[in-house]
Design a protein around this motif. Structure first.
Motif, PDB file in Angstrom:
ATOM      1  N   ILE A  74       0.836  -1.208   0.000  1.00 22.05           N
ATOM      2  CA  ILE A  74       0.000   0.000   0.000  1.00 22.05           C
ATOM      3  C   ILE A  74       0.870   1.257   0.000  1.00 22.05           C
ATOM      4  CG2 ILE A  74      -1.534   1.382   1.459  1.00 22.05           C
ATOM      5  CD1 ILE A  74      -3.060  -0.634  -0.055  1.00 22.05           C
ATOM      6  N   LEU A  75       1.867   1.292   0.873  1.00 20.66           N
ATOM      7  CA  LEU A  75       2.754   2.463   0.957  1.00 20.66           C
ATOM      8  C   LEU A  75       3.531   2.654  -0.344  1.00 20.66           C
ATOM      9  CD1 LEU A  75       4.137   1.964   4.596  1.00 20.66           C
ATOM     10  CD2 LEU A  75       2.379   3.571   3.832  1.00 20.66           C
ATOM     11  N   ALA A  76       4.040   1.554  -0.896  1.00 17.32           N
ATOM     12  CA  ALA A  76       4.784   1.644  -2.154  1.00 17.32           C
ATOM     13  C   ALA A  76       3.867   2.067  -3.299  1.00 17.32           C
ATOM     14  CB  ALA A  76       5.441   0.303  -2.469  1.00 17.32           C
ATOM     15  N   GLY A  77       2.626   1.573  -3.293  1.00 12.41           N
ATOM     16  CA  GLY A  77       1.668   1.959  -4.329  1.00 12.41           C
ATOM     17  C   GLY A  77       1.350   3.437  -4.289  1.00 12.41           C
ATOM     18  N   PHE A  78       1.183   3.975  -3.080  1.00 13.25           N
ATOM     19  CA  PHE A  78       0.938   5.414  -2.948  1.00 13.25           C
ATOM     20  C   PHE A  78       2.151   6.223  -3.422  1.00 13.25           C
ATOM     21  CE2 PHE A  78      -2.536   4.656   0.279  1.00 13.25           C
ATOM     22  CZ  PHE A  78      -3.524   5.233  -0.492  1.00 13.25           C
ATOM     23  N   ALA A  79       3.351   5.727  -3.128  1.00 11.63           N
ATOM     24  CA  ALA A  79       4.569   6.424  -3.567  1.00 11.63           C
ATOM     25  C   ALA A  79       4.628   6.494  -5.093  1.00 11.63           C
ATOM     26  CB  ALA A  79       5.799   5.708  -3.020  1.00 11.63           C
ATOM     27  N   VAL A  80       4.254   5.381  -5.763  1.00 12.73           N
ATOM     28  CA  VAL A  80       4.243   5.357  -7.225  1.00 12.73           C
ATOM     29  C   VAL A  80       3.266   6.397  -7.776  1.00 12.73           C
ATOM     30  CG1 VAL A  80       3.635   3.978  -9.258  1.00 12.73           C
ATOM     31  CG2 VAL A  80       4.989   2.963  -7.417  1.00 12.73           C
ATOM     32  N   LEU A  81       2.055   6.452  -7.204  1.00 12.41           N
ATOM     33  CA  LEU A  81       1.046   7.398  -7.675  1.00 12.41           C
ATOM     34  C   LEU A  81       1.475   8.849  -7.448  1.00 12.41           C
ATOM     35  CD1 LEU A  81      -2.261   5.656  -6.523  1.00 12.41           C
ATOM     36  CD2 LEU A  81      -1.389   5.888  -8.853  1.00 12.41           C
ATOM     37  N   ILE A  82       2.082   9.124  -6.285  1.00  8.45           N
ATOM     38  CA  ILE A  82       2.520  10.488  -5.974  1.00  8.45           C
ATOM     39  C   ILE A  82       3.616  10.937  -6.933  1.00  8.45           C
ATOM     40  CG2 ILE A  82       3.714  11.906  -4.254  1.00  8.45           C
ATOM     41  CD1 ILE A  82       2.210  10.272  -2.102  1.00  8.45           C
ATOM     42  N   ILE A  83       4.596  10.057  -7.159  1.00 10.42           N
ATOM     43  CA  ILE A  83       5.701  10.402  -8.062  1.00 10.42           C
ATOM     44  C   ILE A  83       5.190  10.608  -9.480  1.00 10.42           C
ATOM     45  CG2 ILE A  83       7.804   9.504  -9.145  1.00 10.42           C
ATOM     46  CD1 ILE A  83       8.401   8.136  -6.449  1.00 10.42           C
ATOM     47  N   LYS A  84       4.270   9.736  -9.915  1.00 10.35           N
ATOM     48  CA  LYS A  84       3.730   9.853 -11.273  1.00 10.35           C
ATOM     49  C   LYS A  84       2.919  11.134 -11.433  1.00 10.35           C
ATOM     50  CE  LYS A  84       1.045   7.308 -14.725  1.00 10.35           C
ATOM     51  NZ  LYS A  84       0.310   6.062 -15.024  1.00 10.35           N
ATOM     52  N   THR A  85       2.237  11.570 -10.358  1.00  7.25           N
ATOM     53  CA  THR A  85       1.388  12.764 -10.430  1.00  7.25           C
ATOM     54  C   THR A  85       2.190  14.051 -10.309  1.00  7.25           C
ATOM     55  OG1 THR A  85      -0.442  11.507  -9.455  1.00  7.25           O
ATOM     56  CG2 THR A  85      -0.612  13.907  -9.422  1.00  7.25           C
ATOM     57  N   TRP A  86       3.136  14.106  -9.350  1.00  7.02           N
ATOM     58  CA  TRP A  86       3.822  15.353  -9.043  1.00  7.02           C
ATOM     59  C   TRP A  86       5.207  15.475  -9.669  1.00  7.02           C
ATOM     60  CZ3 TRP A  86       0.837  18.949  -7.054  1.00  7.02           C
ATOM     61  CH2 TRP A  86      -0.304  18.548  -6.339  1.00  7.02           C
ATOM     62  N   MET A  87       5.743  14.372 -10.173  1.00  4.52           N
ATOM     63  CA  MET A  87       7.071  14.411 -10.789  1.00  4.52           C
ATOM     64  C   MET A  87       7.008  13.841 -12.195  1.00  4.52           C
ATOM     65  SD  MET A  87       9.318  13.135  -7.495  1.00  4.52           S
ATOM     66  CE  MET A  87      10.878  13.494  -8.285  1.00  4.52           C
ATOM     67  N   ARG A  88       5.947  14.158 -12.890  1.00  3.51           N
ATOM     68  CA  ARG A  88       5.713  13.592 -14.211  1.00  3.51           C
ATOM     69  C   ARG A  88       6.832  13.982 -15.187  1.00  3.51           C
ATOM     70  NH1 ARG A  88       1.414  10.999 -15.863  1.00  3.51           N
ATOM     71  NH2 ARG A  88       1.012  10.743 -18.077  1.00  3.51           N
ATOM     72  N   GLY A  89       7.332  12.976 -15.914  1.00  9.90           N
ATOM     73  CA  GLY A  89       8.416  13.204 -16.858  1.00  9.90           C
ATOM     74  C   GLY A  89       9.775  12.815 -16.304  1.00  9.90           C
ATOM     75  N   ASN A  90       9.865  12.657 -14.962  1.00 12.30           N
ATOM     76  CA  ASN A  90      11.118  12.229 -14.332  1.00 12.30           C
ATOM     77  C   ASN A  90      11.047  10.722 -14.100  1.00 12.30           C
ATOM     78  OD1 ASN A  90      13.471  11.919 -12.928  1.00 12.30           O
ATOM     79  ND2 ASN A  90      13.111  13.631 -11.532  1.00 12.30           N
ATOM     80  N   CYS A  91      11.649   9.951 -14.989  1.00 11.88           N
ATOM     81  CA  CYS A  91      11.461   8.498 -14.970  1.00 11.88           C
ATOM     82  C   CYS A  91      12.268   7.783 -13.891  1.00 11.88           C
ATOM     83  CB  CYS A  91      11.822   7.911 -16.337  1.00 11.88           C
ATOM     84  SG  CYS A  91      10.612   8.275 -17.626  1.00 11.88           S
ATOM     85  N   VAL A  92      13.404   8.360 -13.474  1.00 11.13           N
ATOM     86  CA  VAL A  92      14.275   7.651 -12.531  1.00 11.13           C
ATOM     87  C   VAL A  92      13.579   7.355 -11.202  1.00 11.13           C
ATOM     88  CG1 VAL A  92      16.432   7.746 -11.226  1.00 11.13           C
ATOM     89  CG2 VAL A  92      16.382   8.500 -13.612  1.00 11.13           C
ATOM     90  N   PRO A  93      13.019   8.371 -10.495  1.00 13.65           N
ATOM     91  CA  PRO A  93      12.334   8.057  -9.231  1.00 13.65           C
ATOM     92  C   PRO A  93      11.118   7.168  -9.440  1.00 13.65           C
ATOM     93  CG  PRO A  93      11.964  10.350  -9.850  1.00 13.65           C
ATOM     94  CD  PRO A  93      13.022   9.817 -10.753  1.00 13.65           C
ATOM     95  N   PHE A  94      10.444   7.335 -10.572  1.00 17.47           N
ATOM     96  CA  PHE A  94       9.275   6.502 -10.852  1.00 17.47           C
ATOM     97  C   PHE A  94       9.672   5.037 -11.014  1.00 17.47           C
ATOM     98  CE2 PHE A  94       6.292   4.459 -13.783  1.00 17.47           C
ATOM     99  CZ  PHE A  94       5.092   4.669 -13.117  1.00 17.47           C
ATOM    100  N   GLN A  95      10.746   4.775 -11.738  1.00 11.06           N
ATOM    101  CA  GLN A  95      11.198   3.407 -11.940  1.00 11.06           C
ATOM    102  C   GLN A  95      11.697   2.773 -10.646  1.00 11.06           C
ATOM    103  OE1 GLN A  95      14.033   3.962 -15.089  1.00 11.06           O
ATOM    104  NE2 GLN A  95      12.487   3.917 -16.709  1.00 11.06           N
ATOM    105  N   ILE A  96      12.354   3.576  -9.797  1.00 12.11           N
ATOM    106  CA  ILE A  96      12.785   3.074  -8.484  1.00 12.11           C
ATOM    107  C   ILE A  96      11.575   2.703  -7.640  1.00 12.11           C
ATOM    108  CG2 ILE A  96      13.905   3.705  -6.313  1.00 12.11           C
ATOM    109  CD1 ILE A  96      15.809   5.467  -7.948  1.00 12.11           C
ATOM    110  N   ALA A  97      10.561   3.572  -7.641  1.00 11.98           N
ATOM    111  CA  ALA A  97       9.350   3.321  -6.857  1.00 11.98           C
ATOM    112  C   ALA A  97       8.616   2.072  -7.342  1.00 11.98           C
ATOM    113  CB  ALA A  97       8.433   4.536  -6.916  1.00 11.98           C
TER     114      ALA A  97
END
Length: 347
Positions: free
Chosen positions: A241-264
């Motif tokens: 659940i926590l990791a899923g929320f992290a993925v959604l937050i990064i995808k929403t607020w850091m859109r276009g930055n693939c590195v943190p998204f791929q780590i998450a």
């Protein structure tokens, strides 16, 4: 099966490296513990109660997960390359979802059952029959199947760099109806049962402290069961659940930055091992809920140890004679006879 509609898509090499050895251990322990539990349910339990029915269904949920684990193990060994086709991909993801939902539901039902027995001992719900409990379990399974059946309705295979990936949570640029429903179910089946379990546990502990019954053996067992359920629930289901929320937050607020998204997303894929851990921890819960389970588990382990000891003695060049092992239920002793020597071991 194309990846044109994906966002920052990548193969989770790090996640598979971590998952592979861990899932092998969880598969062996989960299969062993739940096989013994199922054997006890089928051949050794003489008295059935509603709580026993719920435990049996928890075992069934664990076996649903175990049936899909060999496919996921092969998938991890190939570094996320699915070779079993679309149907088995859907089946594997469906079984994982079923296990998660069923475990959450029956842990909640067991908690509610304990809550009424301790906090409201005279409530009519405490007088339901085993047949009624079985009907409740059937209704729960219908709801579980309904909430997870969407995984059977569409394909989750995707191609990426000569690999075929099988994931229920894909990195889509846009959300489909099934993806939105998956997220809603995924989040709801964690927070709603967690609230129920925490409420029931705190009410039970508060009630027992007011009655000053915490030193009673049966009461202590009830408290231990509740604590194990809370701990197992949080350990097994909160990481995803926590990791899923992290993925959604990064995808929403850091859109276009693939590195943190791929780590998450790699972290999210790794958290599945905590879901698998649920099938390993459940046999421990059975021992705390039923003294007969604990007793039979001890006998099985003792028998295995004695068999191992017998093999070691037979392989000794100085060993002569025969061994006879006899278990006395009335005296609760194990008698070992070797030639003219006799030894008794108290349980």
């Amino acid at each position: 099966m194309s990846s044109n509609n994906t966002y920052c898509f990548s193969v989770h090499h790090i996640a598979t490296d971590i998952l592979l050895p861990t899932v092998i251990v969880e598969f062996i322990l989960g299969l062993t513990g739940n096989s013994i539990a199922l054997w006890i349910f089928c051949f050794h339990l003489k008295t059935w109660k509603p709580s026993t029915v719920y435990l049996l269904n928890l075992v069934a949920a664990d076996f649903l997960l175990i049936t899909s684990l060999p496919f996921r193990l092969d998938y991890s060994m190939r570094n996320e390359d699915w070779i079993f086709g679309d149907v088995l991909c859907r089946f594997s993801l469906f079984m994982l979802s079923m296990n998660r939902t069923a475990s959450v539901c029956f842990l909640s039902v067991i908690t509610i059952d304990r809550y009424f027995k301790v906090v409201h001992p005279h409530h009519k719900i405490n007088k339901i029959s085993v047949v009624s409990a079985a009907k409740i379990a059937c209704l729960i399974w219908i709801l579980i199947f309904s909430s997870s059946s969407f995984l059977l309705s569409s394909s989750y295979l995707m191609s990426h760099k000569n690999k075929i990936l099988c994931r229920s949570f894909n990195s889509h640029k846009t959300f489909s109806i099934s993806a939105v429903w998956h997220m809603v179910v995924f989040v709801t089946e964690f927070f709603l049962p967690l609230g129920i379990i925490l409420f029931c546990t705190l009410r039970i502990i508060w009630k027992l402290k007011r009655r000053r019954l915490c030193k009673n053996v049966k009461i202590k067992r009830t408290v231990n069961v509740m604590i194990i359920i809370v701990v197992a629930f949080i350990i097994c289901f909160s990481p995803s659940i926590l990791a899923g929320f992290a993925v959604l937050i990064i995808k929403t607020w850091m859109r276009g930055n693939c590195v943190p998204f791929q780590i998450a997303t790699q972290i999210f894929s790794t958290t599945i091992l905590f879901t698998y851990l649920n099938s390993v921890l459940d046999p421990i819960l059975y021992c705390f809920m039923s003294p007969s389970f604990k007793s039979i588990y001890k006998k099985v382990i003792s028998f295995i140890c004695l068999c191992g000891k017998k093999v070691d003695e037979n392989s000794d060049s100085e060993f002569r004679g025969t061994i006879s092992i006899t278990y006395s239920e009335s005296r609760r002793t194990i008698s070992i006879t070797q030639s003219n020597k006799r030894t008794e071991l108290n349980e």
